[in-house]
Design a protein around this motif. Structure first.
Motif, PDB file in Angstrom:
ATOM      1  N   CYS A 353      45.277  37.607  38.997  1.00 19.62           N
ATOM      2  CA  CYS A 353      44.576  38.592  39.831  1.00 19.62           C
ATOM      3  C   CYS A 353      43.373  37.996  40.549  1.00 19.62           C
ATOM      4  CB  CYS A 353      44.162  39.793  38.984  1.00 19.62           C
ATOM      5  SG  CYS A 353      42.750  39.469  37.914  1.00 19.62           S
ATOM      6  N   GLY A 354      42.727  37.013  39.926  1.00 16.54           N
ATOM      7  CA  GLY A 354      41.577  36.376  40.560  1.00 16.54           C
ATOM      8  C   GLY A 354      40.285  37.153  40.416  1.00 16.54           C
ATOM      9  N   LEU A 355      40.350  38.319  39.788  1.00 19.02           N
ATOM     10  CA  LEU A 355      39.163  39.181  39.719  1.00 19.02           C
ATOM     11  C   LEU A 355      38.653  39.387  38.294  1.00 19.02           C
ATOM     12  CD1 LEU A 355      40.354  41.870  42.259  1.00 19.02           C
ATOM     13  CD2 LEU A 355      38.598  40.146  42.646  1.00 19.02           C
ATOM     14  N   CYS A 356      39.534  39.264  37.305  1.00 18.40           N
ATOM     15  CA  CYS A 356      39.105  39.544  35.932  1.00 18.40           C
ATOM     16  C   CYS A 356      38.187  38.432  35.421  1.00 18.40           C
ATOM     17  CB  CYS A 356      40.324  39.679  35.020  1.00 18.40           C
ATOM     18  SG  CYS A 356      41.218  38.158  34.763  1.00 18.40           S
ATOM     19  N   CYS A 359      39.865  34.962  35.117  1.00 20.34           N
ATOM     20  CA  CYS A 359      40.191  34.356  36.415  1.00 20.34           C
ATOM     21  C   CYS A 359      38.923  33.826  37.076  1.00 20.34           C
ATOM     22  CB  CYS A 359      40.856  35.376  37.330  1.00 20.34           C
ATOM     23  SG  CYS A 359      42.551  35.732  36.879  1.00 20.34           S
ATOM     24  N   CYS A 366      45.140  35.015  32.748  1.00 21.90           N
ATOM     25  CA  CYS A 366      44.654  36.218  33.428  1.00 21.90           C
ATOM     26  C   CYS A 366      44.754  37.424  32.493  1.00 21.90           C
ATOM     27  CB  CYS A 366      45.468  36.465  34.691  1.00 21.90           C
ATOM     28  SG  CYS A 366      44.994  37.972  35.531  1.00 21.90           S
ATOM     29  N   GLU A 367      43.709  38.234  32.499  1.00 22.35           N
ATOM     30  CA  GLU A 367      43.678  39.390  31.594  1.00 22.35           C
ATOM     31  C   GLU A 367      44.566  40.535  32.068  1.00 22.35           C
ATOM     32  OE1 GLU A 367      39.636  40.692  30.766  1.00 22.35           O
ATOM     33  OE2 GLU A 367      38.975  38.621  30.782  1.00 22.35           O
ATOM     34  N   GLU A 368      44.899  40.517  33.335  1.00 18.76           N
ATOM     35  CA  GLU A 368      45.641  41.650  33.896  1.00 18.76           C
ATOM     36  C   GLU A 368      47.115  41.641  33.498  1.00 18.76           C
ATOM     37  OE1 GLU A 368      44.502  44.309  35.894  1.00 18.76           O
ATOM     38  OE2 GLU A 368      42.604  43.567  35.087  1.00 18.76           O
TER      39      GLU A 368
END
Ligand SMILES: [Zn+2]
Length: 435
Positions: A353-356, A359, A366-368
């Motif tokens: 995701c690049g946002l968590c 990331c 990634c956590e998502e």
């Protein structure tokens, strides 16, 4: 100074080292007070500093010793209390009154061990470990001996201690090596360097239940701490499409079972070919004692399998002859660590995701992306296609409130069109135009 030796049924002794450790009766002064640290040994008066006291009483003719701390006056007070208790009992017994054996004061430590023993038969290992950990946090700050000594100050101190843990822990920048991770796991069996608000609530309730059962006063507990209940997160149709266009092998099959049959991670890992009914197109989710696996609610459930997954499973079984488990490791064991494969897959295909938090820090995991999110997607979907009671059955929830949570999940999305239809520039109170 007048020195008298009292021959008492309940005696206060002092522990001193004269050649070896000995218990010697204390000396009472003229005023009846204990002289701290003074003993008579072989006719000589000896003074000791920083001594500890013990109380001796007789039970069925045998001497019993109870530690009474380091303060002389406190120890004497304890001795008097015990003597009064014992003599009251003796008088009652002599009068022929049936004395119900008063349960002795429960110490926190013995009650913890007793409770642990009892619970370990009833609940699983993971839960036991969690409860033990919560109690250990309680003992971090509360140094009292007996349950009936506890006050609200102690429970508040415990709560404050729980709040002192950080809510977030900065994720590792680089994933640790496998060996390192193993060492960490062994060193810290329950790694809770941070506690979320939800965990604080859980730990508080665990300790509360334990103390209440041990006879603590209900009034000493403050109201339970609050936490924010999270909304259900699910995968978007695009994410699911991308996943199935790229995934192959065990990972694809595991995700299919979770997404299309609503299995939990461990349920998918322990699913067997003989559970599948190809005629009725259903699969039975059940315990596997041979692998030490139990279902979460200790209940079997039969769930429908969609046509496409049945075809996939037929094909899969043909390609994996002589295999018990649908998904297994090269050694023929249940794959309990499939999550690594999913995280690796996401990383290799650039789906992060690049946002968590992970990331952002450059951690590849990634956590998502997680397995349970597929199950959540399944339940959210199934709630909208069958009635709630059936959805509960398929999801394997013990309580219907758990299923209701999923019904709520996308209601905001569903209501969006209606909100968009509102004309904000128009008065809401205008009566409808009559013809
Ligand atoms: Zn991410």
């Amino acid at each position: 100074m007048k020195i008298e030796h009292k021959q008492m049924a309940v005696a206060l002794l002092v522990r001193v080292k004269i050649e070896k450790w000995r218990r010697i009766p204390v000396i009472y002064g003229r005023t009846g007070r204990v002289i701290p640290g003074r003993v008579i040994w072989l006719g000589k008066e000896l003074n000791f500093e920083n001594v500890s006291y013990e109380i001796r009483y007789y039970k069925n003719g045998r001497a019993c010793y109870v530690p009474a701390g380091k303060s002389a006056s406190d120890a004497e007070e304890k001795r008097r209390t015990l003597q009064a208790q014992l003599s009251a009992k003796a008088i009652a017994a002599a009068a022929g009154v049936a004395v119900t054996e008063m349960a002795g004061r429960k110490t926190l430590k013995t009650w913890a061990a007793e409770y642990d023993d009892k619970k370990s038969v009833l609940i699983g290992d993971a839960q036991i470990r969690k409860e033990r950990y919560a109690r250990a946090r309680f003992f971090d700050v509360v140094g009292k001996t007996y349950i009936d000594e506890l006050t609200e100050i102690d429970t508040l101190a415990f709560l404050r201690h729980l709040y002192s843990y950080p809510v977030y822990w900065i994720a590792r920048k680089f994933p640790s090596k496998r060996v390192q991770a193993g060492q960490n796991r062994r060193r810290l069996p329950t790694q809770h360097r941070c506690l979320s608000k939800r965990t604080v609530f859980q730990y508080f309730m665990i300790v509360r239940a334990w103390l209440l059962e041990g006879g603590a006063d209900r009034k000493i507990f403050p109201p339970p701490p609050k936490f924010e209940e999270k909304e259900v997160t699910i995968y978007t149709p695009e994410e699911i499409e991308t996943f199935f266009s790229l995934a192959t092998g065990n990972l694809r099959m595991a995700v299919s079972l979770m997404l299309k049959c609503g299995m939990r991670r461990q349920e998918a890992a322990h699913a067997c070919f003989k559970d599948i009914d190809y005629v009725q197109k259903t699969i039975l989710i059940r315990e596997k004692p041979e692998y030490g696996f139990q279902t979460k609610t200790r209940k079997q459930r039969r769930v429908p399998v969609p046509d496409d997954l049945i075809a996939d499973l037929r094909h899969w079984e043909k390609n994996h002859p002589g295999q018990m488990l649908i998904i297994q490791t090269p050694k023929g064991k249940p794959d309990r660590r499939m999550i690594r494969e999913l995280k690796r897959f996401v990383y290799l295909h650039g789906l992060r995701c690049g946002l968590c938090g992970h990331c952002q820090l450059g951690n590849p995991n990634c956590e998502e992306w997680e397995f349970h999110k597929y199950r959540r997607t399944y339940i959210t979907a199934i709630c909208r296609h069958v009635d709630l009671r059936t959805a509960q059955e398929y999801a394997g929830h013990a309580r219907i409130t758990s299923t209701e949570r999923y019904l709520k999940a996308a209601s905001a999305i569903e209501g969006q069109k209606r909100v968009s239809a509102i004309d904000w520039a128009k008065s809401f109170y205008e009566p409808p135009a009559t013809k």
